[in-house]
Motif scaffolding. Structure first.
Motif, mmCIF file in Angstrom:
data_model
loop_
_atom_site.group_PDB
_atom_site.id
_atom_site.type_symbol
_atom_site.label_atom_id
_atom_site.label_comp_id
_atom_site.label_asym_id
_atom_site.label_seq_id
_atom_site.Cartn_x
_atom_site.Cartn_y
_atom_site.Cartn_z
ATOM 1 N N VAL A 133 0.952 -1.160 0.189
ATOM 2 C CA VAL A 133 -0.125 0.031 0.015
ATOM 3 C C VAL A 133 0.897 1.216 0.042
ATOM 4 O O VAL A 133 1.771 1.206 0.820
ATOM 5 C CB VAL A 133 -1.095 0.063 1.259
ATOM 6 N N PRO A 162 -3.596 5.385 3.178
ATOM 7 C CA PRO A 162 -4.490 5.489 4.492
ATOM 8 C C PRO A 162 -5.005 7.030 4.627
ATOM 9 O O PRO A 162 -5.701 7.048 5.664
ATOM 10 C CB PRO A 162 -3.414 5.064 5.498
ATOM 11 N N GLU A 163 -4.646 7.795 3.926
ATOM 12 C CA GLU A 163 -5.268 9.199 3.863
ATOM 13 C C GLU A 163 -6.907 9.132 3.600
ATOM 14 O O GLU A 163 -7.670 10.243 4.057
ATOM 15 C CB GLU A 163 -4.785 10.349 3.169
ATOM 16 N N ALA A 193 -8.611 3.476 5.147
ATOM 17 C CA ALA A 193 -8.110 3.342 6.452
ATOM 18 C C ALA A 193 -9.172 2.523 7.663
ATOM 19 O O ALA A 193 -8.595 1.880 8.188
ATOM 20 C CB ALA A 193 -8.095 5.039 7.218
ATOM 21 N N ALA A 220 -7.918 -0.884 9.258
ATOM 22 C CA ALA A 220 -7.320 -0.493 10.466
ATOM 23 C C ALA A 220 -7.086 -1.440 11.514
ATOM 24 O O ALA A 220 -5.863 -1.544 12.234
ATOM 25 C CB ALA A 220 -8.383 0.603 11.293
ATOM 26 N N SER A 252 -4.075 -4.209 9.505
ATOM 27 C CA SER A 252 -2.785 -3.939 9.033
ATOM 28 C C SER A 252 -1.608 -4.155 9.792
ATOM 29 O O SER A 252 -1.919 -3.892 11.094
ATOM 30 C CB SER A 252 -2.983 -2.325 8.339
ATOM 31 N N GLU A 298 2.532 -2.453 9.717
ATOM 32 C CA GLU A 298 3.423 -1.690 9.052
ATOM 33 C C GLU A 298 4.779 -2.412 9.286
ATOM 34 O O GLU A 298 5.089 -2.689 10.325
ATOM 35 C CB GLU A 298 3.479 -0.229 9.823
#
Length: 50
Positions: free
Chosen positions: A26, A31-32, A37, A41, A44, A46
């Motif tokens: 992604v 995510p904006e 998002a 949420a 996900s 990171e």
């Protein structure tokens, strides 16, 4: 020289092979989008902070 398309899908396929599961790559700006998002949420992770 590999195109961005080749680099993107090469990374995606390599990660899926290594991890043995589907992978979604992604963009950091994705995510904006509040709908996106909210949909990821709780699921996900990171891996590499930008």
């Amino acid at each position: 020289m590999a195109s961005r398309f080749d680099a993107y899908f090469g990374l995606k396929e390599s990660l899926e092979s290594l991890l043995g599961r589907p992978v979604d790559l992604v963009s950091p700006v994705a995510p904006e989008n509040p709908y996106f998002a909210a949909s990821v949420a709780g699921d996900s992770h990171e891996v590499y902070p930008g």
